[in-house]
Design an enzyme around this catalytic site. Structure first.
Site, short mmCIF file in Angstrom:
data_model
loop_
_atom_site.label_atom_id
_atom_site.label_comp_id
_atom_site.label_asym_id
_atom_site.label_seq_id
_atom_site.Cartn_x
_atom_site.Cartn_y
_atom_site.Cartn_z
N HIS A 144 0.85 -1.19 0.00
CA HIS A 144 0.00 0.00 0.00
C HIS A 144 0.89 1.24 0.00
O HIS A 144 2.06 1.18 0.42
CB HIS A 144 -0.89 0.02 1.23
CG HIS A 144 -1.97 -1.01 1.22
ND1 HIS A 144 -3.03 -0.97 2.10
CD2 HIS A 144 -2.17 -2.12 0.46
CE1 HIS A 144 -3.83 -2.00 1.87
NE2 HIS A 144 -3.32 -2.71 0.89
N CYS A 199 -5.88 1.83 6.05
CA CYS A 199 -6.54 0.61 6.51
C CYS A 199 -5.92 0.15 7.83
O CYS A 199 -4.98 0.78 8.34
CB CYS A 199 -6.40 -0.49 5.45
SG CYS A 199 -4.69 -1.10 5.27
N GLU A 223 1.03 3.77 1.93
CA GLU A 223 1.58 4.13 3.24
C GLU A 223 2.77 3.25 3.60
O GLU A 223 3.78 3.74 4.13
CB GLU A 223 0.50 3.97 4.33
CG GLU A 223 -0.73 4.83 4.11
CD GLU A 223 -1.86 4.13 3.34
OE1 GLU A 223 -3.02 4.42 3.65
OE2 GLU A 223 -1.57 3.31 2.44
N CYS A 230 -2.07 -0.55 7.55
CA CYS A 230 -1.26 0.67 7.45
C CYS A 230 -1.30 1.48 8.74
O CYS A 230 -0.28 2.02 9.17
CB CYS A 230 -1.73 1.50 6.26
SG CYS A 230 -1.43 0.68 4.68
#
Length: 153
Positions: free
Chosen positions: A55, A85, A57, A88
């Site tokens: 992701h 999420c 992040e 993260c």
């Protein structure tokens, strides 16, 4: 009108989200700032890298850690175009970021206020300040357009 520092960094995160979109990834971008300098950047890459943890992040955290030679990132701020999420948010807490600024909330999987708020949980040993809403409309529109185009194919 002078652009605020927060808007400047979110604009860079938005550019990274557009980069993710150009690679047919969900358009999310993130930057990490320390002392008014970007120390880490990332954009969504789970599909192209076959890595569910890639992701935006996580990629930004990895980049920042590599750049400063430490897995702890105190006194830093992450700017991200979509609310993180659970995975993260957990990584953000473990890295000890000071602040998270996100553009658009995620009512389905957001872990920084929408569904959960891991960053300010009493049960965890570190809390992260949260600010939401800078470039919210632009970021939400980018993601909605991406998925509309996907469904139309």
């Amino acid at each position: 009108m002078k652009m605020t520092q927060d808007a400047k960094w979110m604009q860079r995160a938005f550019e990274l989200a557009e980069k993710a979109k150009s690679h047919d990834e969900v358009p999310v971008g993130a930057v990490i700032v320390f002392e008014n300098q970007i120390i880490g950047e990332g954009w969504n890459q789970p599909i192209s890298s076959s890595d569910p943890t890639a992701h935006a992040e996580i990629m930004a955290l990895r980049d920042a850690g590599n750049n400063i030679g430490n897995y702890r990132l105190p006194n830093t701020t992450m700017y991200v175009t979509l609310e993180p999420c659970v995975m993260c948010a957990g990584a953000i807490v473990h890295a000890r970021l000071e602040k998270l600024v996100y553009a658009a909330g995620d009512p389905k999987t957001g872990a920084c206020g929408s569904v959960f708020n891991l960053l300010q949980s009493e049960e965890l040993n570190h809390k992260v300040d949260i600010e939401q809403g800078i470039m919210e409309n632009e970021s939400r529109s980018l993601i909605q357009t991406f998925f509309k185009e996907k469904r139309a194919k």
